[in-house]
Every structure is written in C-alpha cells, then in structure tokens.
Design an enzyme around this catalytic site. Structure first.
Site, PDB file in Angstrom:
ATOM      1  N   GLU A  43       0.847  -1.206   0.000  1.00  0.00           N
ATOM      2  CA  GLU A  43       0.000   0.000   0.000  1.00  0.00           C
ATOM      3  C   GLU A  43       0.873   1.243   0.000  1.00  0.00           C
ATOM      4  O   GLU A  43       1.876   1.300   0.718  1.00  0.00           O
ATOM      5  CB  GLU A  43      -0.882  -0.024   1.255  1.00  0.00           C
ATOM      6  CG  GLU A  43      -2.281   0.479   1.042  1.00  0.00           C
ATOM      7  CD  GLU A  43      -3.078  -0.358   0.050  1.00  0.00           C
ATOM      8  OE1 GLU A  43      -3.229   0.098  -1.091  1.00  0.00           O
ATOM      9  OE2 GLU A  43      -3.551  -1.449   0.417  1.00  0.00           O
ATOM     10  N   SER A  87     -24.897   7.825 -16.762  1.00  0.00           N
ATOM     11  CA  SER A  87     -24.745   6.762 -15.771  1.00  0.00           C
ATOM     12  C   SER A  87     -26.104   6.430 -15.173  1.00  0.00           C
ATOM     13  O   SER A  87     -26.807   7.327 -14.704  1.00  0.00           O
ATOM     14  CB  SER A  87     -23.800   7.203 -14.646  1.00  0.00           C
ATOM     15  OG  SER A  87     -23.888   6.290 -13.567  1.00  0.00           O
ATOM     16  N   GLY A 115     -16.246   5.010  -3.488  1.00  0.00           N
ATOM     17  CA  GLY A 115     -15.593   5.640  -2.342  1.00  0.00           C
ATOM     18  C   GLY A 115     -15.281   4.660  -1.223  1.00  0.00           C
ATOM     19  O   GLY A 115     -15.089   5.064  -0.076  1.00  0.00           O
ATOM     20  N   SER A 157     -13.788   2.145  -7.767  1.00  0.00           N
ATOM     21  CA  SER A 157     -14.887   2.332  -8.719  1.00  0.00           C
ATOM     22  C   SER A 157     -14.464   3.313  -9.803  1.00  0.00           C
ATOM     23  O   SER A 157     -14.917   3.210 -10.943  1.00  0.00           O
ATOM     24  CB  SER A 157     -16.138   2.828  -8.006  1.00  0.00           C
ATOM     25  OG  SER A 157     -15.973   4.147  -7.533  1.00  0.00           O
ATOM     26  N   SER A 158     -13.577   4.242  -9.464  1.00  0.00           N
ATOM     27  CA  SER A 158     -13.143   5.228 -10.464  1.00  0.00           C
ATOM     28  C   SER A 158     -12.301   4.559 -11.553  1.00  0.00           C
ATOM     29  O   SER A 158     -12.508   4.820 -12.743  1.00  0.00           O
ATOM     30  CB  SER A 158     -12.367   6.374  -9.806  1.00  0.00           C
ATOM     31  OG  SER A 158     -11.217   5.910  -9.138  1.00  0.00           O
ATOM     32  N   ASP A 199      -4.381   0.830  -9.553  1.00  0.00           N
ATOM     33  CA  ASP A 199      -5.819   0.602  -9.708  1.00  0.00           C
ATOM     34  C   ASP A 199      -6.209   0.297 -11.146  1.00  0.00           C
ATOM     35  O   ASP A 199      -6.952  -0.641 -11.424  1.00  0.00           O
ATOM     36  CB  ASP A 199      -6.606   1.825  -9.218  1.00  0.00           C
ATOM     37  CG  ASP A 199      -6.323   2.141  -7.762  1.00  0.00           C
ATOM     38  OD1 ASP A 199      -5.705   1.294  -7.088  1.00  0.00           O
ATOM     39  OD2 ASP A 199      -6.719   3.233  -7.309  1.00  0.00           O
ATOM     40  N   TYR A 239      -3.184  11.967   1.321  1.00  0.00           N
ATOM     41  CA  TYR A 239      -2.524  11.189   0.265  1.00  0.00           C
ATOM     42  C   TYR A 239      -1.394  12.020  -0.354  1.00  0.00           C
ATOM     43  O   TYR A 239      -0.253  11.545  -0.478  1.00  0.00           O
ATOM     44  CB  TYR A 239      -3.548  10.789  -0.809  1.00  0.00           C
ATOM     45  CG  TYR A 239      -2.976   9.909  -1.895  1.00  0.00           C
ATOM     46  CD1 TYR A 239      -2.976   8.525  -1.762  1.00  0.00           C
ATOM     47  CD2 TYR A 239      -2.419  10.454  -3.051  1.00  0.00           C
ATOM     48  CE1 TYR A 239      -2.448   7.715  -2.754  1.00  0.00           C
ATOM     49  CE2 TYR A 239      -1.882   9.655  -4.040  1.00  0.00           C
ATOM     50  CZ  TYR A 239      -1.905   8.288  -3.895  1.00  0.00           C
ATOM     51  OH  TYR A 239      -1.381   7.499  -4.876  1.00  0.00           O
TER      52      TYR A 239
HETATM   53  P1  ADP Z   1     -13.112   4.767  -5.364  1.00  0.00           P
HETATM   54  O1  ADP Z   1     -12.357   4.724  -6.644  1.00  0.00           O
HETATM   55  O2  ADP Z   1     -12.304   4.283  -4.203  1.00  0.00           O
HETATM   56  O3  ADP Z   1     -14.446   4.102  -5.425  1.00  0.00           O
HETATM   57  P2  ADP Z   1     -13.083   7.569  -5.933  1.00  0.00           P
HETATM   58  O4  ADP Z   1     -13.419   8.776  -5.133  1.00  0.00           O
HETATM   59  O5  ADP Z   1     -11.743   7.477  -6.549  1.00  0.00           O
HETATM   60  O6  ADP Z   1     -13.398   6.303  -5.032  1.00  0.00           O
HETATM   61  O7  ADP Z   1     -14.126   7.440  -7.121  1.00  0.00           O
HETATM   62  C1  ADP Z   1     -15.505   7.509  -6.871  1.00  0.00           C
HETATM   63  C2  ADP Z   1     -16.135   8.440  -7.904  1.00  0.00           C
HETATM   64  O8  ADP Z   1     -16.199   7.776  -9.188  1.00  0.00           O
HETATM   65  C3  ADP Z   1     -17.583   8.771  -7.586  1.00  0.00           C
HETATM   66  O9  ADP Z   1     -17.654   9.881  -6.702  1.00  0.00           O
HETATM   67  C4  ADP Z   1     -18.109   9.130  -8.979  1.00  0.00           C
HETATM   68  O10 ADP Z   1     -17.724  10.448  -9.353  1.00  0.00           O
HETATM   69  C5  ADP Z   1     -17.365   8.148  -9.872  1.00  0.00           C
HETATM   70  N1  ADP Z   1     -18.179   6.939 -10.071  1.00  0.00           N
HETATM   71  C6  ADP Z   1     -17.932   5.696  -9.626  1.00  0.00           C
HETATM   72  N2  ADP Z   1     -18.900   4.821 -10.020  1.00  0.00           N
HETATM   73  C7  ADP Z   1     -19.786   5.557 -10.735  1.00  0.00           C
HETATM   74  C8  ADP Z   1     -21.013   5.250 -11.425  1.00  0.00           C
HETATM   75  N3  ADP Z   1     -21.521   4.015 -11.416  1.00  0.00           N
HETATM   76  N4  ADP Z   1     -21.633   6.260 -12.074  1.00  0.00           N
HETATM   77  C9  ADP Z   1     -21.125   7.499 -12.069  1.00  0.00           C
HETATM   78  N5  ADP Z   1     -20.005   7.847 -11.448  1.00  0.00           N
HETATM   79  C10 ADP Z   1     -19.326   6.900 -10.779  1.00  0.00           C
HETATM   80 MG    MG Z   2     -10.588   5.846  -7.069  1.00  0.00          MG
END
Ligand code: ADP
Ligand code: MG
Length: 382
Positions: free
Chosen positions: A31, A65, A120, A125-126, A170, A222
């Site tokens: 990490e 989305s 988040g 997810s990003s 990632d 970070y």
């Molecule tokens: P993580 O990558 O750890 O989940 P991040 O803050 O880097 O957290 O990314 C999350 C962001 O990605 C959300 O706030 C949104 O802007 C975008 N996101 C993730 N999944 C979706 C989705 N299904 N639809 C739209 N935006 C999304």
């Molecule tokens: Mg992210």
C-alpha cells in the site's frame, strides 16, 4: 449485460456497438508503494463497471450513468478541458481526452454505463469506470493499444483530467487481473506476474469489510504522504524509495535528517515492498496461511508509520484477529473505506458475526462484508 444494451437503446434510440465490463479491485498487500515504484498485489473483484458504447463521427461525446440522478452529459470532444469540474463524467470524458492527447483518433461516442463497484470504498470504482471506457473506445475505434497502455492512459485521465494523483495500481488491476489470481505488479517497469490464488482449495476465504465511512482527511493526506516519500528519496539521493533495499533499512533511517514523519513514511514503504515479496514467496511455497500475519503486520505499519488508518479500520482488524482470523489489514488509501480479512472457511461465520457485533457495540453503521473472489479483468461482454 443485455439490460445495459437495452437501457442504451432506450436512452439514445439506437443500438450500441458493444458492451464492455471492467472490475473494481482489492489490494492484498503493498500500500502506498506504487507511486514509489514499488510492488503491489491486487486482485480483481466480481463487481464491475459495465458500459454500452457506440462510436460517433461528429465530435459529440454523450455520457450517461444509470447510477447517477440527472440528465446525460453532452460535451464536444475537441473542447475537453482538464480539471474543468465535469463531476462524475470527468472519469469517462478524461479517458477520451487522454486517448486524443496520445494521438488516437476518437471522434465522439455515446456511452451508457452502470456499476456494481461500491463507490468511495477503496475498491476503485473510479478506475473501473476509466478502464471500461478506455477499452470500449479502443475497440470501437480499433486503436492499437495493449491493456497495459490502456491502464496507463486511464491513470493519466485520473491524474491530469480529474485531478487525483493516484499511482498505476488501480487501473492496471482493473485492466490486467485474471480470474483465480493475484497480480504481482512491479510499478517501476510494470512487469506483471499472475500468481494463483485459490483460497477455497486451501479451506480459506478472503473477506472485504467495507466500513462505509470515508473521512474527509483522506485527500490531502494522500498528497502529503506522497510528498513525504519524495522528500525521503531526495534526502537519500535515490530516484524513488524503491531503490532502498530492505536490508539497508536501519542504516538508511539513520541517514535521514528530516522530520520524524518522513522517516516513518520511508520505513512503511520499504517494509511494505518487502512484505509483498514475502507474500509472493509464501504463495509460491503453498503456505497460504502464512500470509495472514503479514497482512496484520502491514496494517500496523499503515496505522503507526504511515498513519492512514482510522478507528473503524482498526476496529475491523482487531476484532477479526481476536475472533480467529489469520490476518487482516486496511486496503486502499485508508481514512475509511475497506479492510480485508483472511479467514479459515470454518471461522467465516464467527468472524463476520464478531465484526457486526463490534460495529453495533461502537454505535457504527453495519459494515458491508463480502467475499473477495479473484475475478477477470476488463473484457468485452456483448
Ligand atoms: P473509489 O475509486 O475508491 O471508489 P473515488 O473517489 O476514486 O473512489 O471514485 C468515486 C467516484 O467515481 C464517484 O464519486 C463518482 O464520481 C465516480 N463513479 C464511480 N462509479 C460511478 C457510477 N456508477 N456512475 C457514475 N459515477 C461513478
Ligand atoms: Mg478511485
């Protein structure tokens, strides 16, 4: 996947060219090491971002989305501006921008996406959103890009267009992981090794425990850790902390003149690189149970040296280990998000119950607990 294509049809009134999926990831060990050109060991989750996409020739980029309230976002592809605050749409738009910056001909697209990756929660997810967009655009425009190159352009989108200074783990995990394996990635030269990770064959399970908290502290912290690591490297006269051998650690710590925090960050990074290598050796030797204590050791380093844990993550680790887990640690950037727990199959119930009880007792929201099944990386699904 066909629901995504159907939703595309309803939204845009035409057929998509195809449907693609890219997973979220969880990091087993290593990490805050990727931006120090060190080692990481993620696995892809079964949770994916899925996108139906059709190419356009008229310079229009439309993005929708299913998971976000509001109308579709419409942009001119030749007017995309980094850091322009497009909200969630900046992730997919940033990938189109990064592809064009790299000289690839992307002339517009209609994109409809949806995702089962918790947002988040430290599960990327990003990156899933970026990689699924990149793969879809690569295929519809027939761009000559490897998965590794796609990952790198997705990282560029997140760094330069969205404005998040993440490392390469990632996006590489989402793009390059394979089913049943953890990915050993050397962030210095991007060498990849797929290591078999069949926990059920050993009577084991890996749990993800999403604390459902995200402390605001995280973003600035970070960047501060990153700057501290760079300062440590500068003082030691090395390009990155990757150059520091674990065997030299004690000596090197004595050479550092700067703040105690920098010394602690160096200790974390150099020792976590060694832990990745130790886990790789344990897996190669078939000693999967031996991985448990290394995870817990990694957590202590993140908590005490890098100081990126929080009460909820510490509670998961302490509770899980006390209830009989083989090991546990926070995973991802910290300050909330998720922890992982390595557990004997037979202890699955008691450990999960202990976690729920501990969170209830502390007056916290019930954590989301699920099994991390090492899954396929990004691919075309329709
Ligand atoms: P993580 O990558 O750890 O989940 P991040 O803050 O880097 O957290 O990314 C999350 C962001 O990605 C959300 O706030 C949104 O802007 C975008 N996101 C993730 N999944 C979706 C989705 N299904 N639809 C739209 N935006 C999304
Ligand atoms: Mg992210």
């Amino acid at each position: 996947m066909s629901e995504v294509a159907a939703a595309f049809r309803e939204l845009y009134g035409s057929e998509p060219d195809g449907v693609w999926a890219a997973p979220g990831r969880v990091n087993l060990i290593g990490e805050y090491t990727d931006f120090n050109e060190g080692f990481v060991m993620p696995l892809a989750l079964p949770h994916t971002a899925v996108a139906a996409v059709a190419r356009r020739a008229d310079g229009v980029l439309r993005i929708h989305s299913a998971d976000i309230e509001g109308p579709l976002v419409e942009l001119r592809i030749d007017e995309l501006e980094p850091l322009s605050g497009a909200g969630w749409a900046a992730y997919p738009a940033g990938v189109a921008w990064a592809l064009r910056q790299a000289g690839h001909e992307v002339t517009g697209a209609d994109i409809h996406l949806t995702s089962t990756v918790p947002t988040g929660a430290g599960l990327s997810s990003s990156a899933a959103l970026e990689v699924v967009t990149g793969l879809a655009l690569r295929d519809v425009f027939q761009l000559p890009l490897s998965m590794e190159e796609l990952a790198s352009l997705a990282q560029k989108a997140e760094n330069s267009f969205v404005g998040v200074p993440c490392g390469i783990m990632d996006q590489t995990a989402s793009a390059c992981c394979t089913e049943g394996h953890v990915l050993h990635l050397d962030a210095r030269d991007l060498t990849r090794r797929q290591i078999p990770f069949d926990l059920p064959a050993h009577g084991l399970r890996l749990l993800v425990v999403d604390t459902r908290v995200k402390h605001a502290l995280g973003d600035g912290a970070y960047a501060e850790r990153r700057a501290g690591c760079e300062r440590g490297a500068r003082e030691l006269g090395v390009r990155t902390l990757r150059e520091v051998e674990f065997a030299q650690l004690q000596y090197v710590l004595g050479q550092l003149s700067s703040l105690p925090t920098v010394r602690d960050y160096v200790r974390h990074v150099v020792s976590d690189n060694e832990r990745v290598e130790r886990v790789a050796a344990l897996l190669a030797a078939g000693d999967v149970r031996g991985v448990g204590p290394v995870l817990t050791e990694g957590h202590a380093s993140l908590r005490d040296d890098l100081r990126v844990s929080c009460a909820e993550l510490d509670l998961v680790v302490e509770t899980a280990v006390a209830a009989g887990a083989l090991g546990a640690r926070m995973t991802g950037g910290g300050f909330g998000g998720s922890a992982i727990v390595l557990v004997e199959e037979a202890e699955l119930g008691p450990v999960t119950k202990a976690l729920v009880t501990a969170f209830e007792g502390a007056g916290l929201t019930r954590p989301r607990v699920f099994e991390a099944v090492p899954s396929e990386g990004a691919r075309r699904v329709g």
